[in-house]
Design an enzyme around this catalytic site. Structure first.
Site, PDB file in Angstrom:
ATOM      1  N   HIS A 169      69.436  51.186   0.905  1.00 14.62           N
ATOM      2  CA  HIS A 169      69.403  50.541  -0.406  1.00 14.62           C
ATOM      3  C   HIS A 169      68.497  51.335  -1.366  1.00 14.62           C
ATOM      4  O   HIS A 169      68.885  51.651  -2.492  1.00 14.62           O
ATOM      5  CB  HIS A 169      68.859  49.122  -0.206  1.00 14.62           C
ATOM      6  CG  HIS A 169      68.878  48.250  -1.418  1.00 14.62           C
ATOM      7  ND1 HIS A 169      70.008  48.009  -2.160  1.00 14.62           N
ATOM      8  CD2 HIS A 169      67.889  47.531  -2.014  1.00 14.62           C
ATOM      9  CE1 HIS A 169      69.716  47.188  -3.150  1.00 14.62           C
ATOM     10  NE2 HIS A 169      68.425  46.891  -3.098  1.00 14.62           N
ATOM     11  N   PHE A 170      67.313  51.674  -0.889  1.00 17.00           N
ATOM     12  CA  PHE A 170      66.330  52.403  -1.690  1.00 17.00           C
ATOM     13  C   PHE A 170      66.853  53.797  -2.052  1.00 17.00           C
ATOM     14  O   PHE A 170      66.760  54.243  -3.193  1.00 17.00           O
ATOM     15  CB  PHE A 170      65.025  52.505  -0.890  1.00 17.00           C
ATOM     16  CG  PHE A 170      63.942  53.292  -1.567  1.00 17.00           C
ATOM     17  CD1 PHE A 170      63.152  52.709  -2.550  1.00 17.00           C
ATOM     18  CD2 PHE A 170      63.718  54.626  -1.238  1.00 17.00           C
ATOM     19  CE1 PHE A 170      62.161  53.443  -3.193  1.00 17.00           C
ATOM     20  CE2 PHE A 170      62.735  55.357  -1.875  1.00 17.00           C
ATOM     21  CZ  PHE A 170      61.953  54.755  -2.853  1.00 17.00           C
TER      22      PHE A 170
END
Lengths: 214, 305
Positions: A169-170
């Protein structure tokens, strides 16, 4: 100086919810990492002492998982499977290599983001349930040792899966320029939508924000 | 015993092991002979006296056993197991219940905290309550249900085999107090020898099922028991096949290394992707006039609904 049309992607409430989850999630993961890999016990020091880390972890965990259920309600309609999603998934290599002419048009969220969100929801639920089962000294004594042992195992597996998806996600968010700004301030440019989420522009509920560009 | 005598330590990797003893020390053991015990509770009282443990007064539950269970304030408990024999006659089977000081301790394997549970070279397994964080993993993992969390400080406590007495050459207080000679203390080798003689004696007397409880599932124990009937350890409140459970083994031996590999691999792929593909930058000049899709009727200054 000209007026630029920005598009509202994340409402204020959702943004606050998201960053709240990030903050308490960081505490949860660092303290949890300290128990999962005792060699990294020093990571739990963000809570002060290892004992405090043990006390804080389940509370931070709940504060991470419960708002996620709120996001599930608010983002549910964005995360339904749509017709281009499968072809997008099959074109994942082109997505990763930015061969954008080969990527099918998708809406508010791409299927990768949908899978990610669903994983967060499922692991959150399992982590909450198993977390309650092993929560000393409040709840663990209601459960049999064997049940707690399996809960500890499941808790660890789900935590690892969640952490891997958090990394993904990051990584994706910082890869696509404008994503993080979109989550921070809510607005993304029209060009950004056209490039990454073209079908989003067809959304009848689309809101634009007029901003002075300096 | 010194701190250097630690041979196993919780929360440490075998890749970076704790200091190992260089001199070979004999493993020690307590030997409890259930056929000699008369349930006087001397050992229980001696333990509470020596370790200054004062469990709160409980309630009568219909048994001579008191308190009902081990706790952070009760490290040795005389268990009164009520058994009815073939002639429907009631018989007590006593168990000197406390830490078994396993050779392969499940509590130590499950412990989440570095050095909170250690195994000394003489085989004693001890909890360093100062390091304990109260996660309860050892409580859950122990197949004998021995370690208990304290209600006040939330740390785990259990029998230390009177390590402080052993350090000055004395035997554990329970052994010292035993009135019938049911408790013996010495090297494991000696205790195994004595147990062997006693069991032969019992066999000759007609107790043909008598045997030694020294379960190999946990690598043998530093607290061995001679039972009248070794085929039914459950009747003494002892597990038939104690060992580190499957979920704990999977968690420690499979999920941890695979998890570490998965996390590192994900980060590595992310870094490689960033270096090779780079950032995905939007060309803002691509803002051509297809603004018919934009609803200009309700332009708002804020994003609030």
């Amino acid at each position: 100086m000209h007026k630029q049309n920005m598009i509202l992607r994340h409402k204020l409430f959702d943004r606050i919810c998201h960053w709240f989850i990030v903050a308490v999630g960081l505490v949860t993961f660092l303290t949890g990492f300290a128990f999962f890999f005792p060699s990294f016990q020093w990571l739990g020091a963000i809570a002060g002492t290892p004992q405090m880390a043990r006390f804080v972890h389940p509370i931070a965990g709940l504060m991470m998982c419960l708002p996620l259920m709120l996001m599930l309600v608010r983002y549910y309609h964005h995360n339904k499977w749509e017709k281009n999603d499968l072809t997008w998934m099959l074109a994942i290599k082109d997505v990763m290599l930015e061969n954008e002419d080969k990527i099918p048009a998708i809406g508010h969220y791409n299927p990768g983001q949908k899978v990610l969100f669903r994983t967060f929801v499922v692991t959150s639920i399992v982590l909450t349930v198993t977390g309650f089962m092993m929560w000393q000294p409040y709840f663990a004594h209601y459960f049999a040792s064997t049940a707690i042992e399996w809960a500890i195992l499941l808790h660890a597996i789900c935590a690892v899966i969640m952490l891997i998806f958090v990394i993904v996600h990051f990584w994706m968010a910082t890869w696509v320029e404008g994503s993080v700004a979109g989550m921070l301030y809510g607005a993304v440019s029209r060009a950004w939508c056209k490039k990454h989420h073209p079908n989003m522009l067809k959304d009848p509920e689309l809101k634009t924000i007029k901003r002075e560009k300096h | 015993m010194s701190a250097q005598d630690i041979i196993l330590s919780s929360g440490t990797s075998t890749l970076a092991p704790a200091a190992q003893v260089r001199k070979k020390l004999s493993k020690i053991a307590k030997l409890f002979d259930a056929t000699k015990c008369n349930g006087c509770k001397g050992c229980q009282v001696a333990c509470s006296e020596w370790n200054d443990l004062r469990a709160p007064i409980g309630e009568f539950t219909g048994s001579y056993q008191n308190p009902a269970d081990l706790s952070s304030e009760c490290w040795t408990l005389m268990k009164f197991n009520e058994v009815t024999d073939e002639n429907d006659k009631l018989r007590w089977q006593f168990t000197h219940s406390g830490c078994m000081h396993c050779d392969d301790p499940a509590c130590l394997t499950a412990c989440s905290t570095k050095d909170a549970i250690v195994q000394h070279a003489n085989g004693i397994v001890n909890i360093d309550s100062d390091k304990c964080i109260g996660c309860g993993y050892c409580v859950t993992a122990c197949p004998f249900d021995v370690p208990k969390l304290d209600e006040i400080d939330q740390k785990a406590y259990k029998c230390t085999m009177c390590s402080d007495r052993l350090q000055v050459g004395q035997e554990p207080s329970c052994v010292k107090s035993c009135t019938t000679g049911a408790l013996k203390f010495g090297t494991r080798e000696d205790m195994l020898f004595i147990a062997d003689l006693r069991i032969k004696q019992l066999h000759e007397k007609g107790f043909t099922k008598a045997g030694l409880y020294n379960p190999q599932g946990v690598g043998g124990t530093g607290m061995m028991m001679i039972l009248h009937d070794i085929s039914q350890p459950e009747s003494y409140g002892l597990p038939a096949d104690p060992k580190t459970s499957l979920p704990i083994k999977l968690w420690q031996d499979v999920v941890k290394p695979l998890g570490a590999a998965g996390i590192i691999a994900t980060v590595a792929v992310a870094c490689l992707h960033r270096i090779t593909v780079g950032r995905n930058v939007v060309d803002e000049s691509d803002n051509d006039d297809d603004s018919e899709a934009i609803d200009h009727t309700h332009p708002t200054q804020s994003d609030k609904e």
